[in-house]
Design an enzyme around this catalytic site. Structure first.
Site, PDB file in Angstrom:
ATOM      1  N   ARG A   1      54.064  31.738  51.110  1.00  0.00           N
ATOM      2  CA  ARG A   1      55.009  32.748  50.879  1.00  0.00           C
ATOM      3  C   ARG A   1      56.310  32.750  51.676  1.00  0.00           C
ATOM      4  O   ARG A   1      57.223  33.721  51.393  1.00  0.00           O
ATOM      5  CB  ARG A   1      54.385  34.095  50.746  1.00  0.00           C
TER       6      ARG A   1
ATOM      7  N   LYS B   1      38.017  32.140  45.064  1.00  0.00           N
ATOM      8  CA  LYS B   1      38.456  32.924  45.547  1.00  0.00           C
ATOM      9  C   LYS B   1      38.761  33.962  44.350  1.00  0.00           C
ATOM     10  O   LYS B   1      39.141  33.691  43.391  1.00  0.00           O
ATOM     11  CB  LYS B   1      39.818  32.690  46.084  1.00  0.00           C
TER      12      LYS B   1
ATOM     13  N   GLU C   1      44.250  30.739  56.840  1.00  0.00           N
ATOM     14  CA  GLU C   1      44.875  30.554  55.904  1.00  0.00           C
ATOM     15  C   GLU C   1      46.310  30.968  55.823  1.00  0.00           C
ATOM     16  O   GLU C   1      46.496  31.963  56.098  1.00  0.00           O
ATOM     17  CB  GLU C   1      44.209  31.107  54.354  1.00  0.00           C
TER      18      GLU C   1
HETATM   19  C1  3PG Z   1      45.781  36.643  49.574  1.00  0.00           C
HETATM   20  O1  3PG Z   1      46.777  36.101  49.124  1.00  0.00           O
HETATM   21  O2  3PG Z   1      44.846  36.369  49.567  1.00  0.00           O
HETATM   22  C2  3PG Z   1      46.197  38.315  49.595  1.00  0.00           C
HETATM   23  O3  3PG Z   1      47.638  38.402  49.696  1.00  0.00           O
HETATM   24  C3  3PG Z   1      45.639  38.721  50.757  1.00  0.00           C
HETATM   25  O4  3PG Z   1      45.519  40.179  50.522  1.00  0.00           O
HETATM   26  P1  3PG Z   1      45.440  41.381  51.364  1.00  0.00           P
HETATM   27  O5  3PG Z   1      46.823  41.311  51.893  1.00  0.00           O
HETATM   28  O6  3PG Z   1      45.394  42.699  50.316  1.00  0.00           O
HETATM   29  O7  3PG Z   1      44.479  41.354  52.342  1.00  0.00           O
END
Ligand code: 3PG
Length: 209
Positions: free
Chosen positions: A45, A129, A41
């Site tokens: 960002r 999710k 994924e």
């Molecule tokens: C996401 O968008 O799924 C998160 O930023 C992932 O979270 P993590 O960096 O805490 O694993």
């Protein structure tokens, strides 16, 4: 085109990756693929996200590349134009759902509450999710969510790492987890693709749905 339930069985961990440029994305995706993880994924960002999705799709066709942090219909259209094979939202985003439905594209909406899960179920969405999973209360909270949404399948994400992933995956309602720990910032900055490959390999013992 695989549906989201199928995509959630490709790997016990969906790596959530934020990239600086397309070359970096291809290197990361290649290392993940070589480590046995065939799904990624790429979050929206950074401004490089769409060209990164396009590059991964072209150079590593075996990789299931999706777009994350998609909030609007326009962003969803851009992600699909770039070649995303699935779309992820961190929360409820009905406009994105509508685009994915029209275009027949796999979609993983996000939720934070049991009411949001009810909203998704009412729209026929039974995969979600759960973000940010650790802050929501971790596996204990997810067990409670599942008790009132027995038809839902979850991909908890946010604050999960190699130590805790197994606790989430042990829950029957959890098909996979998401996280950024497979691509540690320092390793990515240094171009240490062996480290990423190893992190991917280390997920091999985790259960898939
Ligand atoms: C996401 O968008 O799924 C998160 O930023 C992932 O979270 P993590 O960096 O805490 O694993």
């Amino acid at each position: 085109m695989a549906d989201i339930a199928e995509i959630m069985t490709l790997s016990p961990v969906i790596p959530v990756v934020t990239v600086q440029d397309a070359d970096q994305a291809v290197s990361i995706a290649r290392a993940l693929s070589e480590g046995g993880v065939s799904v990624i994924e790429i979050t929206r960002r950074t401004s490089a996200a769409f060209e990164a999705i396009d590059a991964v799709r072209r150079e590593l066709p075996e990789m299931y590349v999706g777009a994350g942090t998609v909030w609007t219909a326009e962003q969803a259209e851009q992600a699909l134009e770039a070649g995303a094979r699935f779309i992820v939202s961190p929360g409820v985003a009905d406009a994105v759902d509508d685009v994915c439905r029209e275009r027949g594209v796999a979609y993983l909406p996000g939720a934070q509450t049991v009411s949001e899960l009810a909203h998704l179920a009412a729209r026929g969405r039974y995969c979600a999710k759960l973000f940010p999973a650790a802050a929501l209360g971790g596996p204990t909270a997810i067990k409670a969510y599942a008790s009132v949404h027995p038809d839902m399948t979850f991909c908890p994400t946010g604050g999960i790492d190699a130590e805790t992933a197994g606790d989430y995956l042990a829950l029957p309602s959890v098909a996979c987890v998401g996280g950024s720990w497979l691509t540690p910032a320092a390793a990515v900055k240094a171009g240490d693709w062996d480290a990423v490959r190893l992190e991917a390999k280390n997920t091999g013992h985790l259960k898939t749905a």
